[in-house]
Design a protein around this motif. Structure first.
Motif, PDB file in Angstrom:
ATOM      1  N   THR A 331       0.811  -1.221   0.000  1.00 44.95           N
ATOM      2  CA  THR A 331       0.000   0.000   0.000  1.00 44.95           C
ATOM      3  C   THR A 331       0.840   1.265   0.000  1.00 44.95           C
ATOM      4  OG1 THR A 331      -1.744  -1.172   1.204  1.00 44.95           O
ATOM      5  CG2 THR A 331      -1.846   1.231   1.186  1.00 44.95           C
ATOM      6  N   GLU A 332       1.869   1.286   0.822  1.00 44.49           N
ATOM      7  CA  GLU A 332       2.710   2.481   0.945  1.00 44.49           C
ATOM      8  C   GLU A 332       3.971   2.400   0.092  1.00 44.49           C
ATOM      9  OE1 GLU A 332       3.454   2.969   5.089  1.00 44.49           O
ATOM     10  OE2 GLU A 332       1.342   3.257   5.609  1.00 44.49           O
ATOM     11  N   LYS A 333       4.044   1.393  -0.770  1.00 39.05           N
ATOM     12  CA  LYS A 333       5.253   1.180  -1.563  1.00 39.05           C
ATOM     13  C   LYS A 333       5.021   1.317  -3.064  1.00 39.05           C
ATOM     14  CE  LYS A 333       7.114  -2.195   1.777  1.00 39.05           C
ATOM     15  NZ  LYS A 333       7.625  -3.580   1.924  1.00 39.05           N
TER      16      LYS A 333
END
Length: 363
Positions: A331-333
């Motif tokens: 998700t944050e990558k």
């Protein structure tokens, strides 16, 4: 026809109690029963964690053994790698496919999307197990397979772990498949590597080792720059017909410009001569060293070049990107994931230039 962005969805169904027991002890080797659904097909399986340091990570890697039916496209087991520390998710597959391009024995891999009890687990790399079925699929003669499981598998009499004399010539190896007497043959190989004179070594080594295949593997590891691959992250197969050992790569996520923790590894980190005792002795033989240089020059023209690897990198990137967006561990990558293809290709350019600068000096 499936769109290029489609990858198989593997639905794992596990009894909640069994799943809780598995998660309560990440170091357990005991599998739990589960069901695997792929499209309309159903498989009864044994399901367990795999790997060592990767067990501590949020996104686990898994091993699947097939119970009923007993085989899955000819395989009794498969490995599902999370590739958690690789922001591209691509490096292991790129590496193993690259070894195949060079003519080395290498496991087949494919991207899949995993769910467990309907909960998304994300994109995984399915890896072929190196076992009897690996040999049968390639119509290779029966033979023993030894996994190099730690730094003692360095072809030396000295441990790479504690720098002391090993307790056994087989230290660092686990037999996955064992034909009678082949453990003694591996001991003999390591003994010969460490005791033969230079003259004896140059004439004797080809009785024990497929030198041409080893050079293909060596070129692959130098190009992809897997620092750990010289002393583990490989398997040895002893061909029962030739009597020679061949080497097979394994776990190549720490490559293409990143280390095992996903940090940048500069393009000149691993020298062109490589490491380990066997490599040093082989490259000390003038004819073998000359053959190594000639092979490498051809690879730099025909395989390890940005114009050749660019469409391959982007094909895999485009295939898995829609699924990366549904991967809860990415998700944050996503922004970094999108930048990784260019990062990899820049590494190829810099690494290739570095190799070209030094390879001719080996002749």
């Amino acid at each position: 026809m499936e769109e290029k962005s489609q990858i198989p969805i593997y639905q794992l169904i596990v009894h909640p109690k069994n799943l809780h027991e598995l998660k309560s002890d990440i170091w357990t080797e005991e599998p739990i029963p589960a069901v695997l659904k792929i499209g309309k097909k159903r498989y009864d399986i044994d399901f367990s964690f795999r790997g060592s340091h990767t067990r501590k990570m949020k996104k686990k890697s898994y091993n699947i053994q097939f119970i009923s039916p007993q085989k899955f496209y000819g395989a009794k087991e498969i490995h599902l790698n999370a590739e958690y520390k690789d922001p591209s998710l691509l490096r292991n597959k790129l590496s193993l496919d690259f070894f195949s391009m060079l003519g080395a024995l290498s496991p087949v891999s494919r991207f899949v999307f995993i769910t467990i009890n309907a909960k998304n687990q994300g994109v995984y790399l399915q890896l072929e197990s190196v076992d009897e079925q690996f040999l049968q699929k390639r119509q290779l003669p029966k033979g023993s397979i030894f996994y190099a499981v730690d730094g003692d598998a360095n072809f030396s009499l000295m441990s790479d772990l504690d720098k002391k004399v090993k307790n056994s010539l087989l230290a660092g190896y686990e037999a996955k498949v064992l034909q009678e007497g082949d453990d003694a043959k591996l001991e003999e190989l390591i003994y010969k590597i460490n005791t033969l004179s230079n003259h004896e070594f140059s004439s004797e080594i080809k009785k024990y080792l497929d030198v041409e295949k080893y050079l293909c593997w060596l070129i692959g590891i130098i190009c992809t720059q897997n620092y750990d691959g010289f002393v583990h992250n490989y398997a040895l197969y002893r061909n029962s017909e030739s009597g020679q050992f061949e080497i097979i790569p394994w776990d190549y996520d720490a490559t293409w410009g990143r280390d095992v923790n996903g940090r940048v590894m500069e393009h000149d980190y691993v020298r062109v001569e490589g490491f380990n005792t066997l490599t040093a002795r082989l490259l000390n033989v003038p004819d073998i060293r000359k053959g190594y240089v000639q092979k490498f020059e051809k690879v730099l023209q025909e395989a390890f070049a940005t114009e050749i690897l660019q469409p391959i990198v982007y094909k895999h990137y485009e295939q898995i990107r829609p699924h990366v967006l549904k991967d809860p561990y990415m998700t944050e990558k996503v922004k970094q994931f999108d930048a990784e293809p260019e990062f990899i290709l820049k590494f190829v350019q810099k690494r290739g230039d570095y190799i070209k600068e030094f390879i001719s000096s080996l002749e």
